[in-house]
Design an enzyme around this catalytic site. Structure first.
Site, mmCIF file in Angstrom:
data_model
loop_
_atom_site.group_PDB
_atom_site.id
_atom_site.type_symbol
_atom_site.label_atom_id
_atom_site.label_comp_id
_atom_site.label_asym_id
_atom_site.label_seq_id
_atom_site.Cartn_x
_atom_site.Cartn_y
_atom_site.Cartn_z
ATOM 1 N N CYS A 151 43.725 34.507 38.904
ATOM 2 C CA CYS A 151 43.147 35.629 39.662
ATOM 3 C C CYS A 151 41.814 35.370 40.342
ATOM 4 O O CYS A 151 41.721 35.484 41.555
ATOM 5 C CB CYS A 151 42.930 36.843 38.770
ATOM 6 S SG CYS A 151 44.297 37.238 37.709
ATOM 7 N N HIS B 107 37.266 41.741 39.849
ATOM 8 C CA HIS B 107 37.363 40.431 39.179
ATOM 9 C C HIS B 107 36.596 39.307 39.883
ATOM 10 O O HIS B 107 36.996 38.145 39.830
ATOM 11 C CB HIS B 107 38.855 40.016 39.023
ATOM 12 C CG HIS B 107 39.093 39.262 37.738
ATOM 13 N ND1 HIS B 107 40.270 38.608 37.450
ATOM 14 C CD2 HIS B 107 38.293 39.053 36.673
ATOM 15 C CE1 HIS B 107 40.186 38.037 36.273
ATOM 16 N NE2 HIS B 107 39.005 38.292 35.777
#
Ligand SMILES: *[C@@H]1O[C@H](CO)[C@@H](O)[C@H](O)[C@H]1NC(C)=O
Length: 575
Positions: free
Chosen positions: A76, A137
């Site tokens: 990610c 993130h």
């Protein structure tokens, strides 16, 4: 003022008023939809016949399906950094080679450097209103718990609602822990180091080499460190399960079952506000779905043929449909570019506490999330539509990249791409509008952490796409999975490298010896050398120091230690 002058002014005024809507119309709105951990084999238009994804499929029907669209990393944080900046994550320090290659805590100083230029910053330049709903993130605060150094608002987004970090299996209530999944890797090594140090200290004391005092201090410190690590890793939910609206911590822990509905409501509110103020917009819906912990809403629970994972995919498809409906209802649909993708491939090793598989399906492609360069980890289900520009129902099987999003949007919004740095993506519009039939990417480099594991080569003539594999994941014997995430540093060097004809062998099943194809091989190695030379070393965001949890960066709702709970008033009782 005389009559002639007055007339001229009047004409100018009328002309401007008449032309104004035309010029504003020209600026397309942009809606990006990004799924988390979704596999290319999970979606109807990519061949899945048992999961229902009519809304995602409708984007392909109204626009184009990209069958060889690649993320720049199979995890990610690096993959999203590349998508945001149009650059390989190694250029921003977001691609380390250590076991921890993503952000695991809110309270760490790492993150996407603010010197990077995201497509949101370009959109601001072009006069757009920008919003990010869902998962970020890319880091949070750096020096104090509320400096918000890496916040989306410092990366070009006017509005943020969502989760600073990511969903984690720890956020559920079944006692599952990422820690346990990692046990076989990092933790085993950590425990070994602690045991070796402890036993050596005791031995040294027994043979009289050190006194009782230093011995006890060392043993005490070892116990303290081990205990703290365990305590921290066992409390990822308390530390990380947070929702922010801009700079306000509004929900802790996250009520995952209503998360999707909340994201949709926020997205629709953003669109409604643009209807009211008439500003062009760039909205990123960065779904927290379908990453574990899986908590589909009641309405979707048990409705798919593939357990909670399938339920979550279908719920996400519903959410995509809600956003498309809003575009339609608010009159934006004809002038909005819509792009749907996943941050990387499905997670093949993901299991719940009962040991049942809970990750996505990558179809015919080899490998998955965290595997580095194999296509299952980086070939992502991607569809894009732009009415009037991209032909409905078209397919492109040319290699394209998520790094292409920034230059493509820059073109659509009418702003130049940054010229003071290397941008690795290319504008996809010539390919998508049929101006050209060959990808602008002659070479692509597939990373695992900070190492290039494979090179992709699309010669300017012919139709074959080659892939040269230099390193492969260190798979479990006889299988094509690792224990939880493959470790880049443990990858196996293939010598001589393998060459794949990705056009006839997309599943990477028939490796050829690269030395048997010396011309292709030489070209690819040459391109790789050139690439490595032009990636300047930058500070690594995920150093051993940076991935350690910092108490002074920790957030807590209402400072109500240690319970740290609050509910979002905005949604109270709504879902
Ligand atoms: C559809 O997706 C599910 C869930 O990942 C997977 O288990 C299944 O094998 C897929 N079916 C087909 C026909 O591809």
């Amino acid at each position: 003022m005389n009559m002639g002058r007055c007339k001229t002014w009047l004409l100018l005024l009328v002309g401007t008023v008449l032309l104004l809507p035309l010029t504003t119309c020209k600026k397309p709105n942009i809606l990006l939809l990004i799924a988390d951990d979704l596999g290319i084999g999970d979606i109807g238009c990519f061949g899945n016949t048992t999961l229902r994804t009519p809304n995602i499929d409708s984007i392909a029907r109204d626009g184009a399906l990209l069958s060889q669209h690649l993320s720049a990393a199979s995890l990610c944080s690096p993959s999203r950094a590349a998508l945001l900046t149009g650059r390989y994550p190694a250029r921003s320090g977001m691609a380390p080679n250590t076991v921890i290659r993503v952000s695991l805590f809110n309270a760490c100083p790492y993150g996407l450097p603010t010197s990077e230029i995201t497509f949101a910053k370009l959109a601001k330049q072009a006069g757009y209103k920008t919003g990010l709903i869902g998962k970020w993130h890319q880091g949070w605060s750096r020096d104090s718990f509320n400096d918000f150094h890496h916040h989306p608002r410092n990366h070009g987004f006017d509005y943020f609602y969502g989760i600073p970090l990511t969903n984690l299996k720890d956020f559920g209530d079944d006692g599952d822990r990422v820690l346990f999944s990692f046990l076989s890797h990092a933790l085993k090594r950590f425990i070994t180091v602690v045991l070796v140090l402890g036993i050596s200290t005791i031995c040294l004391y027994r043979v009289g080499y050190i006194g009782i005092m230093p011995c006890s201090v060392i043993i005490f410190l070892l116990v303290l460190i081990t205990g703290s690590v365990y305590l921290i890793m066992d409390n990822l939910k308390l530390l990380n399960s947070t929702i922010y609206r801009n700079f306000d911590l509004v929900e802790q822990p996250i009520d995952l079952e209503t998360q999707m509905a909340k994201e949709v409501a926020e997205g629709q509110e953003f669109l409604q506000a643009r209807r009211n103020d008439g500003e062009p917009f760039l909205l990123v819906m960065s779904w927290v779905h379908v990453h574990v912990f899986l908590a589909p809403a009641q309405k979707f629970l048990g409705k798919s043929k593939h357990g909670k994972y399938g339920d979550s995919v279908e719920e996400m498809d519903w959410a995509v449909g809600e956003m498309l409906n809003s575009l339609q209802q608010l009159g934006f649909a004809d002038n909005t570019l819509v792009y749907f993708t996943s941050d990387h491939g499905g997670h093949l090793e993901e299991r719940n506490v009962r040991g049942e598989l809970e990750g996505g399906y990558n179809g015919i492609y080899k490998g998955g999330k965290g595997h580095g360069a194999v296509d299952g980890g980086i070939r992502v289900p991607t569809v894009i539509k732009w009415p009037g520009r991209i032909r409905a129902g078209s397919t492109s099987s040319e290699p394209t990249s998520q790094m292409d999003v920034l230059p493509t949007l820059a073109n659509a919004m009418g702003v130049p791409v940054p010229s003071d740095r290397r941008i690795d993506g290319h504008d996809m519009l010539p390919l998508l509008t049929g101006q050209t039939s060959v990808s602008s990417h002659e070479f692509m480099f597939h990373y695992c952490g900070s190492d290039v594991h494979a090179v992709r080569y699309r010669p300017r003539g012919g139709s074959i796409v080659w892939k040269l594999t230099l390193k492969e994941p260190n798979y479990l014997p006889g299988r094509q999975v690792c224990e939880f995430v493959c470790n880049c540093a443990a990858a196996i060097t293939i010598d001589p490298p393998h060459l794949y004809d990705m056009t006839s062998d997309p599943g990477e099943k028939q490796p050829m010896n690269a030395t048997d194809h010396p011309q292709v091989y030489k070209k690819m190695i040459h391109a790789l050398e050139e690439h490595v030379q032009n990636v300047k070393p930058v500070p690594n965001q995920y150093t051993f120091r940076n991935v350690m949890w910092r108490p002074w960066l920790q957030m807590c709702c209402n400072n109500n230690y240690p319970s740290c709970t609050c509910q979002d008033d905005k949604f109270n009782g709504k879902f």
